[in-house]
Each structure stands twice: as structure tokens, then as C-alpha cells.
Write a protein that holds these residues in place. Structure first.
Motif, PDB file in Angstrom:
ATOM      1  N   PRO A  42       0.837  -1.198   0.000  1.00 18.15           N
ATOM      2  CA  PRO A  42       0.000   0.000   0.000  1.00 18.15           C
ATOM      3  C   PRO A  42       0.881   1.260   0.000  1.00 18.15           C
ATOM      4  O   PRO A  42       1.922   1.279   0.648  1.00 18.15           O
ATOM      5  N   SER A  78       1.503   5.259   1.006  1.00 19.95           N
ATOM      6  CA  SER A  78       1.056   6.090   2.128  1.00 19.95           C
ATOM      7  C   SER A  78       1.617   7.494   1.996  1.00 19.95           C
ATOM      8  O   SER A  78       2.669   7.705   1.399  1.00 19.95           O
ATOM      9  N   GLU A  97      -3.236   3.557   2.089  1.00 22.93           N
ATOM     10  CA  GLU A  97      -4.129   2.709   1.292  1.00 22.93           C
ATOM     11  C   GLU A  97      -4.422   1.435   2.080  1.00 22.93           C
ATOM     12  O   GLU A  97      -3.511   0.783   2.583  1.00 22.93           O
ATOM     13  N   ASP A  98      -5.694   1.089   2.131  1.00 23.08           N
ATOM     14  CA  ASP A  98      -6.114   0.027   3.056  1.00 23.08           C
ATOM     15  C   ASP A  98      -6.007  -1.355   2.413  1.00 23.08           C
ATOM     16  O   ASP A  98      -7.012  -1.987   2.096  1.00 23.08           O
ATOM     17  N   ARG A  99      -4.781  -1.811   2.214  1.00 23.27           N
ATOM     18  CA  ARG A  99      -4.550  -3.156   1.680  1.00 23.27           C
ATOM     19  C   ARG A  99      -3.552  -3.871   2.580  1.00 23.27           C
ATOM     20  O   ARG A  99      -2.343  -3.756   2.418  1.00 23.27           O
ATOM     21  N   GLU A 112      -7.210   3.675  12.106  1.00 17.82           N
ATOM     22  CA  GLU A 112      -8.221   4.711  11.881  1.00 17.82           C
ATOM     23  C   GLU A 112      -8.784   5.259  13.199  1.00 17.82           C
ATOM     24  O   GLU A 112      -9.294   6.368  13.246  1.00 17.82           O
ATOM     25  N   VAL A 119      -7.563   4.980   3.113  1.00 17.09           N
ATOM     26  CA  VAL A 119      -8.221   5.309   1.848  1.00 17.09           C
ATOM     27  C   VAL A 119      -7.966   4.211   0.820  1.00 17.09           C
ATOM     28  O   VAL A 119      -7.152   3.317   1.027  1.00 17.09           O
ATOM     29  N   GLU A 120      -8.664   4.327  -0.317  1.00 17.21           N
ATOM     30  CA  GLU A 120      -8.429   3.385  -1.405  1.00 17.21           C
ATOM     31  C   GLU A 120      -7.230   3.833  -2.236  1.00 17.21           C
ATOM     32  O   GLU A 120      -6.406   3.034  -2.641  1.00 17.21           O
ATOM     33  N   ASP A 121      -7.136   5.158  -2.475  1.00 16.71           N
ATOM     34  CA  ASP A 121      -6.076   5.696  -3.335  1.00 16.71           C
ATOM     35  C   ASP A 121      -5.457   6.919  -2.665  1.00 16.71           C
ATOM     36  O   ASP A 121      -6.126   7.927  -2.451  1.00 16.71           O
TER      37      ASP A 121
END
Ligand code: NAD
Length: 511
Positions: A244, A246, A286-288, A297, A304-306
Motif C-alpha cells: 500500500p 502512504s 491505502e487500506d490493503r 483509523e 483510503v483506497e487511493d
């Protein structure tokens, strides 16, 4: 006395201390590059998670180069003081999230053991921009001596690439799920960039292993790994490992002896390496995290996604302005950011620099650059931080592409001009050339220093010299507007030669 677990109860009551039993914390994160920034940023966020009961996310801090941080913190049980400072005063917090520290050159096995420990589910990095070992075209510098070393000695690596690849190969061979790699350096698309570089590294490693196998030279343990499919580590990293991206933000000046003395006086104890910072902090990730993560959080992190839009805004507005302030400040005799920013010409310049960069940002991200830059202006004015311009000036060749050159090129593409952005590139070149003359020799450093010194000694005409610097640093490589940008930079450089920032500013109507 010295800061340590047993000394915590004796600290003054206004000093915040870890609100959890450190003995019950187990490691879940290995951090590569345990410098000042990590200790003011990721380690502080993790501290909050630990205090909230997520006790399996302690940090093992790794230095890839110097033993200095370990030497300072190991006698303190990994504890250190975070001094959060602004004009209103100073809050001291003792951070407890770093459980132990390792020095890679002393003991690469211990680092690999930590990285392959099944409890390690995240590996974070702040190793500075230059440590990613990118060639001028952005690809992995496969000829770098440390990369060559690591390919030849995969079991005792030196680079982050070598450690991550070896650890991921061993985890795979052992059936341990991969960790998630979380880059926290100021690189564009930092996770995706590291992912790409590591795949390139693994491809070199794979092809070497296959060649060794063919030649019958393969060692016993390598043979075992190869049988288990290690020869396609690159594919494993491409398909199965999450990187991800950041965006990280907190201003963290290098600690001075005066800082140490002041913190020791307030603690009533010695802390060999406290870290200075500002109240502001931001982390967008990014939340992966297939291997799990702390509930960041809940503690102010934005998942976030992106991360792209956040990152562009931060790199182009905060870091871009920082570089401008650093080089123009140095050339104007200002040692710290707040003093440079209080110089009316520099202040005016930064406002216009922001006005130039803002139209290059994604318009659809729902982010408002106006309050963002207003907040930046407050942060740059923090007189309690004394963030040195020479610190920010380091490694300009590695920083300017994403901070300044990208937005300058985007302006051309939009039919706009980058007059102020290009002046920052010129100020970088002028400041590099001023070392050993109006600035002290070695006042700041850059991986290109030897090549730059050689170039400056050739006394080329300004336009030719500028083009040569662009070649060395890979600025705007292959871009159709490269030539035009060089012209802009060269014009500013002529002004710097005529009379320093004053003349360069006057040409822009400043001053
Ligand atoms: P620092 O000098 O305190 O620490 C740098 C760390 O990187 C140390 O652990 C050092 O050993 C390691 N390192 C340096 N060169 C290396 C190399 N060639 N190979 C491997 N490791 C290397 O600096 P810092 O303030 O902690 O900043 C580190 C990075 O954090 C920055 O380069 C930037 O990407 C990011 N960052 C810093 C700030 C800040 O305000 N300081 C803000 C945002 C992001």
C-alpha cells in the motif's frame, strides 16, 4: 540517571509516559530506517494503538547502516522522548512502541530472523529517498555495488531490497504468509514504486538462481529453496505481496545537543536521543493489509483506497515549498525555515510557488489546497522547531523530481509556465555550486556531489551546464518539454550569477 523502564515512575507528572505494560507487548512490525522521522511519526501512532490494548503490534527497529540509534536507545530499553513544540510551548511524551533495535551490518541474521518471524505482519520503511537505489530513469540501479553484493550474497544482504526479497523467499518456503510492505518515505506512489523496484530486484535474483542451478553451482539451501519455487520470487512478490502507498507528514528536524540538554533538564534524566517535532501530524494509508493491521483509523490515520491525490498535494505544496525555502534560504543566509519564511521576498515567492503548483493537482479529489497552504504557512512559521535549511537541502537530486519537476512539466502540458517552480531547480544548482564558496564545504550533501563538482569545474556556458545537470539527475528524462524547462532554469541561473536571489527575485517582480 538515564531514561529506562524502571525510571518511568520518577518522571515529572507533566511528561506523558506509555499507558500500557510494555512487558506484555509482542512485536508485529519491523521498521527499516529507525531515524528521527519514524520515531516522531509511525512509532507515535503505534504507541496509541498499544495504549488502546492492541498489544501485538510492537515495533522492532532496524538500522541498515549506522549503530547510532541502537547505541542511544538500547540502554534506555528502547524508550525515547518526543518533544512536541510550538510557540505555545512544549509537551514531552515518552514513546514505548519500539521494543528492540537491530543494526543490520552487525547482524544481518537477526534482521532476517525478525523479518521471517510469523508474528511480523507489517514491514514499514523510512530509509531516505536515495536508499531506493533508483537509476536516473527510475528503474532499479542494478549496477549499484550494494545490489551487486546482495545478489551475490542473498543470505547476508545490505540493502532494503536484499532483506525484503530474502525474507519473503524464506517466508514463502516456510509456508508463512507474506508481510505487508508499507513505505513511508517521500517518494511518489511510494508503495507502488517500492513494489516495482523489488520485483526488478527479484527478477535479477531469480535469473541468477536459475543460472547457478544450470551450472550445478547451487548451494544446498539454495537448492531447497529453488525446488520450492523460489526461482519465481518475482512473480510471488508481484502477485501475493501488498505494498500500500502512504502519505506521511510531520516536520521532524534533526536533534541538536541543545535539544538534548533541555529535554534532560525537564526529565531530570538523560535521554541520549530525544526527537523534536511539531503538533501537526498526518498519515494517509491505502487500506490493503492482507496480513492484518492495527486499527489505525481509531488514532487519527486516514485509511483510503487511493492515496494519490493526498500525496500529490503534500509533495508539491509542502515538500516543494520546503525545498524552495531551503535553497533560497541558504543563498540568502537563513539557517532555519522559520527565519527564511519570515523574509518577505521568500514569503512572497512561496505564495506564488503555491499558486503555480495548485493548478497541477487533481481537481476531483475533494481536497481544498487553500486551507492546506494556510496551515502550511503556520507550520513553516513555527519558531520553536528551528528546522535547518541545510537538512532539507540534502539529496536534492532525489527529491526535486517529485516535488518540483513533476509540477513544472504539468504546467507546460496545461499550456502554463513554471517560472517559480523552475527557480527552485536553479536555486538548488546555485546552492550546490556555492558550497566551498559562499556556503561551507559539505554544508549539505547529495549522492551526485562528485559528479556535480566535476561538472562545475568545467566552467561550461550556463545553458549547457544546466542540461548536463538534468542528464545527471534524470530530471524530465524523455519529456517533450525538457528543453523548455532547461531554458527557464538556465535563465534563473544567470540571474543568480549576476546577483544572487535578489536579482532572481527581481526578475519575477519580487522584492
Ligand atoms: P534520519 O537521518 O533521522 O534517519 C534516516 C534513516 O535512514 C536512518 O535510519 C539511516 O540509517 C537511514 N538511511 C540513510 N541513508 C540510508 C541509505 N543510503 N540506505 C539505507 N538506510 C539509510 O532522517 P529522518 O528525519 O528520519 O528522515 C528519513 C526519511 O523520512 C526522509 O528521507 C523522508 O523520506 C521521510 N520523511 C521525513 C520527514 C522529516 O520531517 N524528517 C517528513 C516526512 C517524511
Amino acid at each position: 540517571g538515564r531514561l529506562s523502564d524502571s525510571a518511568l515512575p520518577s518522571l515529572p507528572s507533566e511528561v506523558l509516559v506509555p499507558a500500557y505494560d510494555r512487558a506484555s507487548i509482542t512485536p508485529g512490525i519491523v521498521h527499516l530506517g529507525v531515524g528521527a522521522f519514524h520515531r516522531a511519526h509511525q512509532a507515535a501512532y503505534v504507541d496509541a494503538c498499544l495504549a488502546a490494548g492492541e498489544s501485538d503490534w510492537g515495533i522492532i527497529g532496524v538500522s541498515l547502516r549506522s549503530p547510532d540509534t541502537r547505541d542511544a536507545l538500547a540502554p534506555q530499553d528502547g524508550l525515547y522522548t518526543l518533544a512536541i513544540r510550538d510557540s505555545a510551548g512544549e509537551q514531552l511524551e515518552v514513546v514505548g512502541s519500539i521494543l528492540s533495535l537491530l543494526v543490520a551490518p552487525e547482524n544481518p541474521d537477526a534482521v532476517l530472523a525478525a523479518l521471517t518471524d510469523p508474528r511480523t505482519r507489517i514491514v514499514t520503511l523510512t530509509i531516505t529517498e536515495k536508499a531506493y537505489l533508483r537509476a536516473a530513469d527510475g528503474t532499479l540501479d542494478g549496477a549499484h555495488p550494494d545490489i551487486v553484493h546482495d545478489l551475490a550474497n542473498p543470505g547476508s544482504p545490505k540493502t532494503a531490497h536484499g532483506f525484503l526479497a530474502e525474507a519473503l523467499a524464506r517466508r514463502r518456503a516456510a509456508g508463512t504468509p507474506a508481510f505487508t510492505v508499507l513505505c513511508c518515505d517521500n517518494l511518489p506512489a511510494n508503495g507502488a514504486t517500492l513494489h516495482r523496484l523489488l520485483i526488478e530486484y527479484a527478477k535479477l535474483r531469480d535469473s541468477r538462481l536459475i543460472r547457478q542451478d544450470d551450472a550445478g553451482l547451487i548451494r544446498q539451501d539454495d537448492a531447497r529453496l529453488a525446488r520450492q519455487g523460489d526461482a519465481d520470487l518475482a512473480r510471488h512478490i508481484a502477485d501475493d505481496v501488498a505494498f500500500p502507498s502512504s502519505m506521511v507528514d510531520r516536520i521532524v528536524p534533526a536533534t541538536t545537543d541543545a535539544d538534548r540538554a533541555r529535554v534532560a533538564q525537564q526529565l531530570g534524566l538523560e535521554d541520549a536521543w530525544p526527537v523534536m517535532t511539531e503538533p501537526f501530524r498526518q498519515w494517509v494509508i491505502e487500506d490493503r493489509f492482507p496480513a492484518g493491521r492495527p486499527a489505525w483509523e481509531k488514532f487519527g490515520v486516514t485509511m483510503v483506497e487511493d492515496v494519490g491525490p493526498f500525496e500529490d498535494m503534500k509533495l508539491r505544496l509542502l515538500n516543494g515549498a520546503h525545498s524552495g525555502i531551503a535553497y533560497l534560504g541558504l543563498l540568502s543566509g537563513h539557517a532555519t525555515v522559520d527565519r527564511a519564511f519570515a523574509d518577505p521576498s521568500i514569503r512572497q515567492f512561496v505564495d506564488w510557488l503555491w499558486a503555480e503548483a495548485i493548478p497541477t493537482l487533481p481537481q476531483d479529489a475533494g481536497l481544498d489546497p487553500i486551507p492546506y497552504t494556510a496551515e502550511l504557512a503556520d507550520r513553516f512559521s513555527n519558531t520553536a522547531l528551528a528546522h535547518r535549511t541545510a537538512q532539507i537541502a540534502n539529496d536534492g537530486s532525489q527529491k526535486l523530481p517529485q516535488r518540483i519537476v513533476a509540477s513544472a512539466l504539468a504546467r507546460f502540458e496545461a499550456g502554463l509556465l513554471p517560472e517559480h517552480l523552475s527557480l527552485v531547480v536553479a536555486a538548488w544548482i546555485a546552492a550546490c555550486a556555492a558550497r566551498g564558496k559562499t556556503l561551507p564545504e559539505g554544508h549539505f550533501t547529495d549522492p551526485l556531489d562528485a559528479a556535480l563538482a566535476d561538472l562545475f569545474s568545467r566552467n561550461l556556458p550556463t545553458a549547457q551546464m544546466t542540461a548536463a545537470v538534468f542528464d545527471l539527475a534524470g530530471f524530465a528524462k524523455g519529456h517533450p518539454e525538457r528543453r523548455k524547462l532547461i531554458e527557464f532554469v538556465a535563465t534563473h541561473l544567470v540571474h543568480f550569477k549576476q546577483g544572487g536571489p535578489k536579482v532572481a527575485f527581481a526578475a519575477l517582480g519580487i522584492g
